[in-house]
Design an enzyme around this catalytic site. Structure first.
Site, PDB file in Angstrom:
ATOM      1  N   TYR A 105       0.863  -1.179   0.000  1.00 33.15           N
ATOM      2  CA  TYR A 105       0.000   0.000   0.000  1.00 33.15           C
ATOM      3  C   TYR A 105       0.900   1.230   0.000  1.00 33.15           C
ATOM      4  O   TYR A 105       1.893   1.281   0.726  1.00 33.15           O
ATOM      5  CB  TYR A 105      -0.882   0.010   1.260  1.00 33.15           C
ATOM      6  N   GLU A 193      -3.498   7.476  -4.059  1.00 31.84           N
ATOM      7  CA  GLU A 193      -3.363   6.202  -3.353  1.00 31.84           C
ATOM      8  C   GLU A 193      -3.189   5.067  -4.349  1.00 31.84           C
ATOM      9  O   GLU A 193      -3.935   4.982  -5.326  1.00 31.84           O
ATOM     10  CB  GLU A 193      -4.637   5.965  -2.517  1.00 31.84           C
TER      11      GLU A 193
END
Ligand code: GDP
Ligand code: MN
Length: 395
Positions: A105, A193
């Site tokens: 992530y 993101e």
């Protein structure tokens, strides 16, 4: 403003981030065409992904793998028939399926309290990061980018080490993390993101089966600061009008700052600070505001009418509180505007008005004649609005 994944991918690719190629499809046949093309280039499988502005598509059945043209057609048909969190899927993205070794992530977001860009990385990518943050906060690495210099090399390397990446992947990761912050600044994003940033297995360029691992951005979520769109015309052009909430869209087009809340008292106010104060006073009087709404400077009649329309479209609203600070706008003009605006609506609820400024007394007299409830002070206005909202429902 949220961007669709395919737009976000293009923006990130333009900043030099490793984004695999993809095509868009609006029908199962188009998805099969794209699949045929990727397979002719050596892909064994493709991934087909719903393009909607909500997260968690994977869990909702919006991300599927296909190994044949027939499977691709079938997967695309299934996804195009879905509604994810209430949004019908109109388009799918088709890309060669990556052979995923590991899912990381990585994100950059504005940290208002630190007044810096916060970069977060985690070895537990793929899943919903909110879950990781709640249960294992130590699994998320954080670092603030330098306000002028961006993310520094050593900061990015520290993240890479923290993720336990081997040397070649560390180098790639540093480029990606720095590119992410650069992209954020270039597009005035408030969030970029990548989840997952995947370690994928690729075959050697010369056809040898030497196993090689690479980092690739397999998903991209970008949201842009609305206030910056004036200087980002290319990004503004990517706005997806089909998916915007109709109320939000109407408010934006009227130049009204409107945020729907859960209460029963609609508020029409000019000025953001006054709007927040008004909401506080409604709460103090024992009520719950149905919205934040700022009609902007002055009290233009057309804006007041549009604001009232937005508020009354919310069926939970049982009373409306109008708090207008006239200033140089004459109160009696505002009163005439309100009376006309109310007449133009299809639904009516008790309306409490407090106007201050030039000709406020005349304004209150006009409004009282037109069956408005008037108030001299803000506390009184809030109390009356709360009392009016508690009356038994009217036809
Ligand atoms: P999201 O659920 O909306 O965040 O959609 P993502 O694009 O992140 O996909 C969800 C999950 O599907 C990922 O975490 C992966 O596990 C899987 N996935 C996505 N793309 C690929 C791919 O190219 N190959 C494989 N094997 N899995 C993928
Ligand atoms: Mn994702």
């Amino acid at each position: 403003m949220k961007l669709q994944e395919h737009h976000a991918r293009r923006l990130l690719a333009a900043q030099g981030l490793p984004v695999p190629s993809f095509r868009l499809a609006t029908s199962p046949d188009e998805a099969a065409d794209a699949t045929a093309e990727f397979m002719s280039e050596g892909a064994e499988r493709v991934v087909i992904k719903a393009q909607v502005l909500v997260g968690g598509r994977g869990k909702a059945g919006g991300v599927r793998l296909a190994g044949t043209l027939a499977e691709a057609r079938e997967a695309a048909a299934a996804i195009l028939g879905l509604s994810i969190k209430g949004i019908p899927v109109r388009r799918v993205l088709v890309a060669p399926a990556a052979r995923i070794e590991r899912e990381l992530y990585l994100s950059a977001a504005i940290d208002r309290s630190a007044r810096r860009v916060l970069v977060m990385a985690s070895g537990e990518g793929g899943v919903e990061i909110e879950e990781v943050a709640a249960t294992r906060p130590e699994a998320i690495l954080r670092v603030h980018a330098h306000p002028h210099l961006g993310l520094l090399d050593f900061q990015a390397r520290r993240l890479a080490l923290g993720l336990g990446l081997p040397l070649d992947q560390q180098r790639a990761f540093v480029r990606i993390a720095r590119g992410l912050v650069a992209a954020m600044l270039a597009y005035d994003a408030d969030l970029v993101e990548i989840n997952p940033l995947a370690v994928v297995e690729v075959s050697g360029a010369d056809g040898t089966d030497g196993r090689r691992l690479e980092l690739q951005c397999l998903d991209a979520k970008v949201t842009i600061d609305e206030s910056a769109l004036a200087r980002q015309p290319e990004v503004e052009a990517l706005r997806d009008l089909d998916e915007e909430d109709p109320t939000d869209r109407a408010a934006r087009e009227e130049g009204i700052n409107y945020i729907r809340l859960d209460g029963t008292i609609g508020c029409i106010v000019n000025g953001a600070g006054l709007a927040m104060t008004t909401m506080d006073l409604v709460k103090r009087a024992g009520g719950e505001p149905a919205n934040f709404l700022d009609i902007g400077g002055g009290a233009r009649a057309d804006r007041v009418e549009a604001a009232l329309r937005l508020i009354l479209a919310d069926r939970a609203v049982e009373a409306v509180l109008v708090n207008i600070f006239g200033g140089i706008t004459r109160g009696d003009e505002v009163a005439h505007g309100l009376i006309a605006a109310r007449k133009a609506q299809v639904r009516d609820v008790p309306m409490v008005v407090r106007i201050v400024g030039t000709n406020a007394d005349e304004a209150h007299a006009l409004l009282a004649d037109a069956n408005f409830i008037t108030a001299a002070s803000l506390d009184e206005a809030a109390a009356r609005a709360v009392a009016a909202a508690r009356q038994p429902a009217r036809a």
